[in-house]
Design an enzyme around this catalytic site. Sequence first.
Site, PDB file in Angstrom:
ATOM      1  N   ASN A 189       3.213   0.016   4.668  1.00  0.00           N
ATOM      2  CA  ASN A 189       2.738  -1.288   5.141  1.00  0.00           C
ATOM      3  C   ASN A 189       3.829  -1.934   5.986  1.00  0.00           C
ATOM      4  O   ASN A 189       4.921  -1.395   6.120  1.00  0.00           O
ATOM      5  CB  ASN A 189       2.314  -2.167   3.956  1.00  0.00           C
TER       6      ASN A 189
ATOM      7  N   ASP B 283      -0.862  -0.743  -3.301  1.00  0.00           N
ATOM      8  CA  ASP B 283      -1.747  -0.811  -4.465  1.00  0.00           C
ATOM      9  C   ASP B 283      -2.267   0.568  -4.857  1.00  0.00           C
ATOM     10  O   ASP B 283      -2.577   0.809  -6.013  1.00  0.00           O
ATOM     11  CB  ASP B 283      -2.925  -1.747  -4.162  1.00  0.00           C
TER      12      ASP B 283
ATOM     13  N   PRO C 177       0.780   1.643 -10.530  1.00  0.00           N
ATOM     14  CA  PRO C 177       1.061   0.644 -11.573  1.00  0.00           C
ATOM     15  C   PRO C 177       1.407  -0.684 -10.923  1.00  0.00           C
ATOM     16  O   PRO C 177       2.012  -0.714  -9.846  1.00  0.00           O
ATOM     17  CB  PRO C 177       2.290   1.230 -12.292  1.00  0.00           C
ATOM     18  N   ASP C 178       1.010  -1.777 -11.549  1.00  0.00           N
ATOM     19  CA  ASP C 178       1.409  -3.097 -11.050  1.00  0.00           C
ATOM     20  C   ASP C 178       2.741  -3.449 -11.722  1.00  0.00           C
ATOM     21  O   ASP C 178       2.792  -3.718 -12.924  1.00  0.00           O
ATOM     22  CB  ASP C 178       0.331  -4.142 -11.374  1.00  0.00           C
ATOM     23  N   ILE C 179       3.803  -3.428 -10.933  1.00  0.00           N
ATOM     24  CA  ILE C 179       5.152  -3.576 -11.498  1.00  0.00           C
ATOM     25  C   ILE C 179       5.344  -4.991 -12.037  1.00  0.00           C
ATOM     26  O   ILE C 179       5.840  -5.198 -13.152  1.00  0.00           O
ATOM     27  CB  ILE C 179       6.215  -3.240 -10.428  1.00  0.00           C
TER      28      ILE C 179
ATOM     29  N   PHE D 116       5.144 -12.731  -5.890  1.00  0.00           N
ATOM     30  CA  PHE D 116       4.737 -13.231  -4.584  1.00  0.00           C
ATOM     31  C   PHE D 116       3.243 -13.019  -4.415  1.00  0.00           C
ATOM     32  O   PHE D 116       2.659 -12.135  -5.028  1.00  0.00           O
ATOM     33  CB  PHE D 116       5.481 -12.482  -3.466  1.00  0.00           C
TER      34      PHE D 116
ATOM     35  N   LYS E 276      -1.550 -12.036 -13.733  1.00  0.00           N
ATOM     36  CA  LYS E 276      -0.402 -11.123 -13.873  1.00  0.00           C
ATOM     37  C   LYS E 276       0.553 -11.546 -14.988  1.00  0.00           C
ATOM     38  O   LYS E 276       1.413 -10.786 -15.384  1.00  0.00           O
ATOM     39  CB  LYS E 276       0.350 -11.030 -12.558  1.00  0.00           C
TER      40      LYS E 276
HETATM   41  N1  CTP Z   1       3.195  -6.138  -7.107  1.00  0.00           N
HETATM   42  C1  CTP Z   1       3.808  -5.221  -7.918  1.00  0.00           C
HETATM   43  N2  CTP Z   1       3.263  -3.965  -8.088  1.00  0.00           N
HETATM   44  C2  CTP Z   1       2.121  -3.632  -7.465  1.00  0.00           C
HETATM   45  C3  CTP Z   1       1.473  -4.562  -6.621  1.00  0.00           C
HETATM   46  C4  CTP Z   1       2.044  -5.809  -6.470  1.00  0.00           C
HETATM   47  O1  CTP Z   1       4.854  -5.531  -8.481  1.00  0.00           O
HETATM   48  N3  CTP Z   1       1.629  -2.418  -7.630  1.00  0.00           N
HETATM   49  C5  CTP Z   1       3.761  -7.490  -6.981  1.00  0.00           C
HETATM   50  C6  CTP Z   1       4.350  -7.809  -5.627  1.00  0.00           C
HETATM   51  O2  CTP Z   1       5.735  -7.490  -5.570  1.00  0.00           O
HETATM   52  C7  CTP Z   1       4.119  -9.300  -5.538  1.00  0.00           C
HETATM   53  C8  CTP Z   1       2.780  -9.471  -6.228  1.00  0.00           C
HETATM   54  O3  CTP Z   1       2.704  -8.407  -7.150  1.00  0.00           O
HETATM   55  O4  CTP Z   1       5.066 -10.027  -6.272  1.00  0.00           O
HETATM   56  C9  CTP Z   1       1.664  -9.394  -5.243  1.00  0.00           C
HETATM   57  O5  CTP Z   1       0.507  -9.103  -5.924  1.00  0.00           O
HETATM   58  P1  CTP Z   1      -0.771  -8.426  -5.257  1.00  0.00           P
HETATM   59  O6  CTP Z   1      -1.794  -8.308  -6.312  1.00  0.00           O
HETATM   60  O7  CTP Z   1      -0.410  -7.202  -4.503  1.00  0.00           O
HETATM   61  O8  CTP Z   1      -1.134  -9.524  -4.354  1.00  0.00           O
HETATM   62  P2  CTP Z   1      -1.238  -9.623  -2.829  1.00  0.00           P
HETATM   63  O9  CTP Z   1      -0.258  -8.734  -2.132  1.00  0.00           O
HETATM   64  O10 CTP Z   1      -1.097 -11.055  -2.585  1.00  0.00           O
HETATM   65  O11 CTP Z   1      -2.654  -9.034  -2.509  1.00  0.00           O
HETATM   66  P3  CTP Z   1      -4.148  -9.118  -3.107  1.00  0.00           P
HETATM   67  O12 CTP Z   1      -4.800 -10.054  -2.194  1.00  0.00           O
HETATM   68  O13 CTP Z   1      -4.540  -7.716  -3.025  1.00  0.00           O
HETATM   69  O14 CTP Z   1      -4.137  -9.622  -4.504  1.00  0.00           O
END
Ligand code: CTP
Length: 397
Positions: free
Chosen positions: A208, A276, A303-305, A323, A341
């Site tokens: 990205n 994602d 995984p969502d970190i 963020f 989250k």
């Molecule tokens: N994040 C993470 N691990 C992931 C995806 C996101 O740690 N696999 C964290 C990013 O570092 C950021 C936040 O989650 O702090 C963003 O969440 P995300 O759900 O990706 O939101 P957006 O980028 O705003 O997009 P969306 O509109 O898809 O929710």
Amino acid sequence: MLASRRILLIIGGGIAAYKALDLIRRLRERGASVTPVLTRAGAEFVTPLSVSALAGQKVFADLFDLTDEAEMGHIELSRSADLIVVAPATADLMAKMAHGHADDLASTLLLATDTPVLLAPAMNVRMWQHAATQRNLATLRADGIGFVGPNEGDMACGEHGPGRMAEVPEILAAVEAALSDGPLRGRRVLVTSGPTHEPIDPVRYIANRSSGAQGTAIARALAALGAEVVFVTGPATVPPPGGVTVVRVETAREMLAAVERALPADAAIFAAAVADWRVAQASGRKIKKSGGALPVLEFAENPDILETVSRMDKGRPPLVVGFAAETHDVVEHATAKRARKGCDWILANDVSAGTGIMGGAENAVTLITEEGAESWPRMGKDQVAARLAERIARALA
Ligand code: CTP
């Protein structure tokens, strides 16, 4: 600057000891005085003569040197400094410290001191990754010992991975942070930054447009307030800041593993633009054009970190900041994201077309906390970072 700061530098035994010579010069250039202590193993790598010539002082080496006891006992020596730096810090020295051994001058000084201590570990990758060293690391961190590095890279022993001693400029910055009277002194903060790359095959990947600019600015601002910063970064275009421990990763899964290894921390800031999804079955070989048939990529969720760390039962950092990149209904979406989250704060940015924020120098953010939403005026990413760092310092005070 380190004018009239007193550093007690313990040089352990390791090939990286040669960097300690340059470190002495650079510390003195900045106005610090350096009292050197050379362990027996350290003296196998650098000579007492070169160390004392650069430090402009005698080298302390032996616990039972009676002249020194008459002039300055080891207790006094250990407390006469503003900071004790151990570079290189070997696995053995870390083990001795973690268990309170005092069987030579270096370990005795480290046990007797009430001065802040900063370690720059250097050792073979396997030794660093060994469960015993990792246990000792956790113990020492819990005891309030500061760390800079180790870095990843090629090592003198021919292996590759974490274990290289931090470079001299990084150690200098960590020394300055440790001696700063900034409000985050003694605090350990984790920052993720940059994009992730998710492989399709050995030559192609999904990425990205994140430049890493905001995460880098945040790490720099936190270090400037005296924090010990671990900076876990994907392949960003902006170079990482000085004075922080840099951990480079490529994929989301590597980033999660690096984040888990870097904990515990007093605060964690997730500024990375993590992919994602990843390709479920990345090919081990380059995918070839095959008679006009188009390849089909199947995706798997990463995984969502941020969420994983926010929901940790044990060892969750007291302050977790995420963020959100939004194009519309910024506050609503970001507020929902904070709840979903489980993080403490969300810094939401408006990335709608025409704002120039993604990859640009400015940011317009709204800080979402338990108390509600607070919109900050549009400002440079460095200013956003400074303001966030100050807020974090206040929250941790
Ligand atoms: N994040 C993470 N691990 C992931 C995806 C996101 O740690 N696999 C964290 C990013 O570092 C950021 C936040 O989650 O702090 C963003 O969440 P995300 O759900 O990706 O939101 P957006 O980028 O705003 O997009 P969306 O509109 O898809 O929710």
